[in-house]
Design an enzyme around this catalytic site. Structure first.
Site, short mmCIF file in Angstrom:
data_model
loop_
_atom_site.label_atom_id
_atom_site.label_comp_id
_atom_site.label_asym_id
_atom_site.label_seq_id
_atom_site.Cartn_x
_atom_site.Cartn_y
_atom_site.Cartn_z
N GLU A 96 51.53 34.07 44.95
CA GLU A 96 51.95 35.23 45.71
C GLU A 96 53.17 34.53 46.71
O GLU A 96 54.25 35.09 47.03
CB GLU A 96 51.11 35.83 46.43
CG GLU A 96 50.19 36.81 45.59
CD GLU A 96 48.75 36.97 46.12
OE1 GLU A 96 48.55 37.11 47.31
OE2 GLU A 96 48.03 37.57 45.28
N GLU A 165 44.90 28.67 39.11
CA GLU A 165 45.01 29.85 39.25
C GLU A 165 46.08 30.69 38.32
O GLU A 165 46.97 30.68 38.62
CB GLU A 165 45.41 30.52 40.63
CG GLU A 165 44.44 29.85 41.71
CD GLU A 165 44.11 31.19 43.08
OE1 GLU A 165 43.03 31.50 43.15
OE2 GLU A 165 45.18 31.48 43.45
N GLY A 171 43.87 38.90 40.86
CA GLY A 171 43.58 40.43 41.20
C GLY A 171 43.63 41.42 40.07
O GLY A 171 43.98 42.67 40.40
C1 PEP Z 1 43.53 34.49 45.02
O1 PEP Z 1 44.43 35.19 45.47
O2 PEP Z 1 43.60 33.34 45.16
C2 PEP Z 1 42.45 35.24 43.86
C3 PEP Z 1 41.98 34.33 43.24
O3 PEP Z 1 42.45 36.52 43.92
P1 PEP Z 1 41.26 37.37 43.17
O4 PEP Z 1 40.02 36.58 43.02
O5 PEP Z 1 41.34 38.67 43.69
O6 PEP Z 1 41.88 37.18 41.50
#
Ligand code: PEP
Length: 247
Positions: A96, A165, A171
Site C-alpha cells: 500500500e 505478500e 485484503g
Molecule cells: C497486510 O496488509 O499486510 C495484510 C496481510 O492484509 P490482510 O491480512 O487483510 O490480507
C-alpha cells in the site's frame, strides 16, 4: 526450531477505545504463546499500546519509518522516535505504501537501513501483483525488490524480517496456496543465502488474507516462519487462533 513471528498490521484502523479492548483481549488470550506476537499500530497510538503492553510478551510495531534521521520532512517519523516508544518491529515497503505513496525499491532499502541503525527489526514486504503473477514474473519481481534491500544493507541483511505478500491476496480474501507461498519463500531464502551465511535466521513471513482457517497449512511450510496479518488482526478471536497455529 525457529520461533515464529505473528505480527498484526492494524493499518489505518482503530481508536483509543477499540485499541484498548483489542489489546486487552489479545493479552488475555495469548497466554504463554509459542510464537512471538506483535501488533503494528498507527503512529498516534504507539504510546497507548506501549502502555497497555508494558510488562507483557506482546511486542510493539509501527507501520512505516522515514529513511531520514531528522529534519525538514513534515509528517515523517524517524526510527529513533519509534525506538523511544519501545517499537521493536516496523513494516517497511508494504504494497500500500509502494502503490499509494510511490515508494521505490531504493527508498524501501533506505528505510530498512534507518530502522536497523536504530535497532528496530524491519519487516520488509515484497510481492507481485496479479498481472505480474499471470505473466510468470513473480520470482523476478520479489527478487528485484529484495536485491535493492540487500545491496543497500550488505551483511546487516541477516537482521531483517521479510514478509512475502502477494498483492492480489491482500485484503481480498484470496490466499496463496501453501505451495504457492512456499515456492516464493524458497526463492527468497535462496537469495538471502547468497547474501549472508546467516540466512536461516531471517524470518520470512507470509501475508495476504491469512486467517484462522488457512494459518495451520501455511505455517506448516518449511520456509514460512510466521505471518503478517491485516484484517484478521483486528478481531481478537481470529488473531488468537492464528497465534495458536504458530508453533
Ligand atoms: C497486510 O496488509 O499486510 C495484510 C496481510 O492484509 P490482510 O491480512 O487483510 O490480507
Amino acid at each position: 526450531m525457529k520461533r515464529k513471528l505473528i505480527a498484526g498490521n492494524w493499518k489505518m484502523n482503530g481508536n483509543a477505545a477499540a485499541n484498548e479492548s483489542l489489546v486487552r483481549a489479545v493479552l488475555a488470550g495469548m497466554g504463554d504463546a509459542a510464537c512471538t506476537v506483535a501488533v503494528c499500530v498507527p503512529a498516534p497510538y504507539l504510546a497507548q499500546v506501549q502502555a497497555l503492553r508494558a510488562g507483557t510478551a506482546l511486542e510493539l510495531g509501527a507501520q512505516d519509518v522515514s529513511e531520514h534521521a531528522q529534519g525538514a520532512y513534515t509528517g515523517e517519523v524517524s526510527a529513533d522516535m519509534l525506538r523511544e516508544f519501545g517499537v521493536r518491529y516496523v513494516i517497511v515497503g508494504h504494497s500500500e505504501r509502494r502503490q499509494y505513496h510511490a515508494e521505490s525499491d531504493a527508498v524501501v532499502a533506505e528505510k530498512v537501513k534507518a530502522a536497523l541503525a536504530a535497532g528496530i527489526t524491519p519487516i520488509v514486504c515484497v510481492g507481485e501483483t496479479l498481472a505480474q503473477r499471470e505473466e510468470g514474473r513473480t520470482s523476478a519481481i520479489v527478487k528485484r525488490q529484495m536485491a535493492a534491500v540487500i545491496h543497500t544493507n550488505g551483511h546487516c541483511i541477516s537482521e531483517i524480517a521479510v514478509a512475502y505478500e502477494p498483492v492480489w491476496a491482500i485484503g481480498t480474501g484470496r490466499t496463496a496456496t501453501p505451495e504457492q507461498a512456499q515456492e516464493v519463500h524458497a526463492v527468497l531464502r535462496a537469495q538471502l543465502k547468497a547474501a549472508t551465511e546467516h540466512a536461516d535466521r531471517v524470518l520470512i513471513l507470509y501475508g495476504g488474507s491469512m486467517n484462522a482457517a488457512n494459518a495451520v497449512s501455511l505455517l506448516a511450510q518449511p520456509d514460512i516462519d510466521g505471518g503478517l496479518i491485516g484484517g484478521a488482526s483486528l478481531k481478537a478471536p481470529d488473531f488468537l487462533q492464528i497465534i495458536a497455529a504458530a508453533r
